[in-house]
Scaffold this motif. Structure first.
Motif, PDB file in Angstrom:
ATOM      1  N   ARG A 390       0.809  -1.218   0.000  1.00 15.81           N
ATOM      2  CA  ARG A 390       0.000   0.000   0.000  1.00 15.81           C
ATOM      3  C   ARG A 390       0.842   1.267   0.000  1.00 15.81           C
ATOM      4  O   ARG A 390       1.957   1.255   0.531  1.00 15.81           O
ATOM      5  N   LEU A 391       0.268   2.276  -0.532  1.00 13.78           N
ATOM      6  CA  LEU A 391       0.981   3.562  -0.593  1.00 13.78           C
ATOM      7  C   LEU A 391       1.042   4.205   0.804  1.00 13.78           C
ATOM      8  O   LEU A 391       0.003   4.352   1.451  1.00 13.78           O
ATOM      9  N   TYR A 457      -4.897   6.138   4.781  1.00 15.47           N
ATOM     10  CA  TYR A 457      -3.793   7.103   4.643  1.00 15.47           C
ATOM     11  C   TYR A 457      -3.550   7.936   5.897  1.00 15.47           C
ATOM     12  O   TYR A 457      -3.016   9.029   5.827  1.00 15.47           O
ATOM     13  N   SER A 458      -3.924   7.414   7.019  1.00 19.57           N
ATOM     14  CA  SER A 458      -3.800   8.237   8.236  1.00 19.57           C
ATOM     15  C   SER A 458      -2.356   8.642   8.519  1.00 19.57           C
ATOM     16  O   SER A 458      -2.106   9.648   9.177  1.00 19.57           O
ATOM     17  N   ASP A 459      -1.392   7.830   8.030  1.00 19.99           N
ATOM     18  CA  ASP A 459       0.012   8.176   8.298  1.00 19.99           C
ATOM     19  C   ASP A 459       0.745   8.644   7.042  1.00 19.99           C
ATOM     20  O   ASP A 459       1.973   8.650   7.014  1.00 19.99           O
ATOM     21  N   LEU A 460       0.010   8.992   6.019  1.00 21.82           N
ATOM     22  CA  LEU A 460       0.654   9.387   4.752  1.00 21.82           C
ATOM     23  C   LEU A 460       1.680  10.503   4.997  1.00 21.82           C
ATOM     24  O   LEU A 460       1.366  11.526   5.612  1.00 21.82           O
ATOM     25  N   SER A 623      -7.488   6.315  -5.955  1.00 16.19           N
ATOM     26  CA  SER A 623      -7.704   4.962  -6.483  1.00 16.19           C
ATOM     27  C   SER A 623      -7.256   3.866  -5.515  1.00 16.19           C
ATOM     28  O   SER A 623      -7.516   2.692  -5.750  1.00 16.19           O
ATOM     29  N   GLN A 624      -6.589   4.261  -4.470  1.00 17.53           N
ATOM     30  CA  GLN A 624      -6.101   3.316  -3.458  1.00 17.53           C
ATOM     31  C   GLN A 624      -5.484   2.052  -4.062  1.00 17.53           C
ATOM     32  O   GLN A 624      -6.004   0.947  -3.889  1.00 17.53           O
ATOM     33  N   PRO A 625      -4.352   2.231  -4.767  1.00 17.80           N
ATOM     34  CA  PRO A 625      -3.747   1.089  -5.454  1.00 17.80           C
ATOM     35  C   PRO A 625      -3.219   0.039  -4.468  1.00 17.80           C
ATOM     36  O   PRO A 625      -2.876   0.363  -3.343  1.00 17.80           O
TER      37      PRO A 625
END
Ligand code: C2E
Ligand code: MG
Ligand code: MG
Length: 627
Positions: A390-391, A457-460, A623-625
């Motif tokens: 995950r990104l 993405y809470s820690d993006l 898009s949550q790849p």
């Protein structure tokens, strides 16, 4: 002496007195002035200007107290003595005496040794003498101009010498070079070589350790350079961190290259400055004066210096280097090439270099404008959690949309921005823009607390590259505070990437600064790890969160066993030091599989995505790849 002679003498002196611009009074030696009137004798006694009366042989007949002080002798010692005995043998007193006897007047300058009475060095004295004030006796007034002379010398010193190192400066060098080049035009076989030496990373040292340490290092370097002058040459300081060596009458380019090699060799040894061990390395450019036309017949020579750089020199083209400024500029240009070739090298001037130098100057000017005209923009390359596929973040990578050249890669302009110092304002903009962008995504895409995307993405985080000069800049912490404050981003979402080379050459004090960043929860990552020479014990002491494995290891992973081993070692090192690791430059599924097997937590590379513009990066987020 007869009374009528004194009468003449008295009136002659009265004339001299009234002609004297200073109006100083004078006093005659007792015996010579027995019959002078009391008034005149008193005037002589109190005169401030030194005066002596002497005969045709230059022997003193009378002297006033000011003259005694000047000569450092008593009246008894001075009278009867040849004045010349107290003077520097190199001065023109003898000549002045002959001209005095021939023409009746003489002026000039002499140096007087004042002995050990009162003064401690030669006095510079201006004299003005009148012959035969009575037949056979001559009068000189002496004016001490030592202070004026010293001031003149000092001014001259400042005009031609560098006060820090005591070396000749650029003006002096150009004068001397001018003389040598004129000689080279007349004398066959006389060739002048000029080395232009630029110390690498001096700005960083100055920022990191302060001006005082910088100055001391410069002095130590100047001393070491002085030991390399074989064949004899002249060393000058021509800029803050620039030196030049003028080699007169050498045979060929190889002689100059030999001096450059010695300099590189000398600089491999560390300097001790203020109890700190420091290293200095230099880039050296060489330019040679043209040979006389009849000698050359456009001879072309190729030679190779110790570090494998090919030098091509055409005498037809070098013959344009007739002026000192041209030769200095040519050596400077060659130095620039040595730098571009990778640093710590030597290059000899080739006229084609001018074009490249011009192009880079153009780029530098364009770059200044780019910052103002907002031609810079950021691209974002995803960083992936290899376990979850995950990104988890982006690395911000600067791009320059050049109005004529299109997108210019940072590899081309970051080095220029670093050498010119432009990286400091540019880096500030990059930090601001990267933080602003992440904050914008947080607000627009991720604000919906509890939504799936906000959860993922809470820690993006956003990673921003920091150049060595930025790291050394005293205002960095303040800048980061300002940026976080302005953009509203929390420090924990920001990760700074510092190359291993920059960390390795930073001073001990950088630790304190990094700790300050940690207090703000900013994360720190060592970029291109494995390519620098950081000491592991030092690394252990620095508050680093992440090691980013250089992409050269990832690239060679499948065909070089060594690379795989290095990656394994770095990963276990990171674990031992309590850090995590990112593998950069992943281009294939195979590399990804291998890295997953080795246990690399994070990855980045074209396999996932190339760096994207902001809109594409936002779309990718949405898009949550999954990889
Ligand atoms: P870096 O920090 O190591 O950045 C990674 C570079 O590798 C980027 O090149 C990126 O586009 C490239 N890259 C990423 N994945 C792959 C891959 O799979 N294969 C290959 N061959 N390359 C990949 P880029 O953007 O050209 O940047 C080059 C260097 O310029 C950066 O190396 C960094 O040192 C410097 N740089 C870039 N942006 C900035 C910046 O904003 N500030 C500073 N100070 N330096 C920057
Ligand atoms: Mg990077
Ligand atoms: Mg890198």
């Amino acid at each position: 002496m007869m009374n009528d002679q004194f009468g003449q003498l008295t009136s002659a002196m009265k004339r001299q007195l009234s002609a004297s611009a200073s109006g100083e009074r004078m006093v005659f030696e007792e015996a010579a002035l027995e019959d002078c009137d009391l008034e005149l004798r008193t005037i002589f006694e109190r005169a401030l200007e030194a005066m002596v009366i002497f005969n045709d042989d230059g022997n003193c007949v009378a002297a006033n107290p000011a003259a005694c002080t000047l000569f450092g002798l008593s009246k008894e010692e001075l009278i009867g003595k040849a004045l010349e005995e107290s003077m520097d043998s190199g001065c023109d007193w003898r000549q002045g005496l002959s001209s005095l006897l021939a023409t009746g007047r003489a002026t000039g300058e002499v140096k007087i040794d004042p002995g050990d009475r009162g003064y401690n060095s030669w006095r510079e004295v201006e004299y003005s003498a009148t012959a035969n004030i009575v037949p056979g006796l001559h009068l000189a007034t002496l004016h001490d101009i030592t202070d004026r002379k010293r001031a003149e010398e000092q001014l001259q010193y400042h005009a031609f010498y560098d006060s820090l190192t005591g070396l000749p400066n650029r003006t002096w060098l150009l004068n001397c070079l001018g003389r040598c080049l004129r000689k080279a035009k007349r004398r066959s076989g006389y060739v002048v070589g000029l080395l232009f030496i630029h110390l690498e990373r001096f700005e960083i040292i100055k920022y990191s350790f302060g001006h005082l340490v910088g100055d001391r290092l410069l002095k130590a370097v100047a001393f070491r350079l002085g030991t390399c002058l074989q064949p004899p040459g002249t060393l000058a300081r021509v800029g803050t961190d620039e030196f030049a060596i003028l080699l007169e009458d050498i045979n060929e380019l190889d002689d100059a290259i030999a001096v450059a090699d010695r300099i590189h060799q000398e600089l491999t040894m560390p300097f001790q400055v203020n109890g700190q061990e420091m290293f200095a390395s230099a880039n050296i450019g060489i330019a040679m004066s043209p040979r006389l036309a009849q000698e050359t017949e456009l001879e072309k020579r190729r030679s190779q210096n110790g570090k494998g750089f090919t030098i091509e020199e055409s005498n037809e083209e070098t013959s344009k280097l007739e002026h000192p400024e041209d030769l200095l500029r040519a050596a400077d240009t060659a130095m620039y090439h040595a730098k571009v070739m990778g640093g710590g090298r030597t290059a000899a001037f080739d006229p084609a270099m001018h074009l490249v130098a011009l192009a880079s100057l153009q780029l530098e000017n364009d770059l200044r404008r780019a910052l103002k005209d907002q031609e810079l923009l950021l691209y974002y390359q995803p960083i992936i959690d290899l376990c979850l596929g995950r990104l988890v973040g982006f690395e911000a990578l600067v791009r320059w949309r050049h109005p004529k050249r299109g997108l210019v890669s940072p590899g081309e302009f970051i080095p220029i921005a670093e050498t010119t110092g432009l990286i400091v304002p540019m880096g500030a903009w990059i930090l601001h823009e990267a933080c602003r962008q992440l904050r914008e995504w947080q607000v627009s895409l991720l604000a919906n607390k509890g939504s799936a995307i906000a959860e993922v993405y809470s820690d993006l985080s956003i990673s921003v590259n920091l150049a060595g000069l930025q790291l050394a800049h005293p205002g960095l912490v303040e800048l980061l505070d300002q940026v976080l404050d302005d953009t509203g981003l929390e420090g924990r979402y920001l990760k700074l990437e510092i190359t291993e080379t920059a960390i390795a050459s930073a001073p001990e004090s950088v630790r304190g600064m990094l700790l300050q960043l940690k207090q703000r929860h900013i994360q720190l990552c060592i970029d291109d790890f494995g390519t620098g020479y950081s000491s592991l014990s030092r690394l252990h002491r620095l508050p680093i969160d992440t090691l980013k494995i250089d992409r050269s290891f990832v690239r060679n992973m499948s065909d070089r066993e060594g690379s795989m081993e290095i990656i394994r070692t770095i990963l276990s090192l990171a674990r031992n030091l309590g850090m995590d690791a990112i593998a950069e430059g992943i281009e294939t599924a195979e590399q990804l599989a291998q890295l997953r097997e080795l246990g690399s937590e994070y990855g980045q590379g074209y396999y996932f995505r190339r760096p994207l513009d902001a809109a594409s990066a936002a779309a990718l987020l949405v898009s949550q790849p999954q990889w």
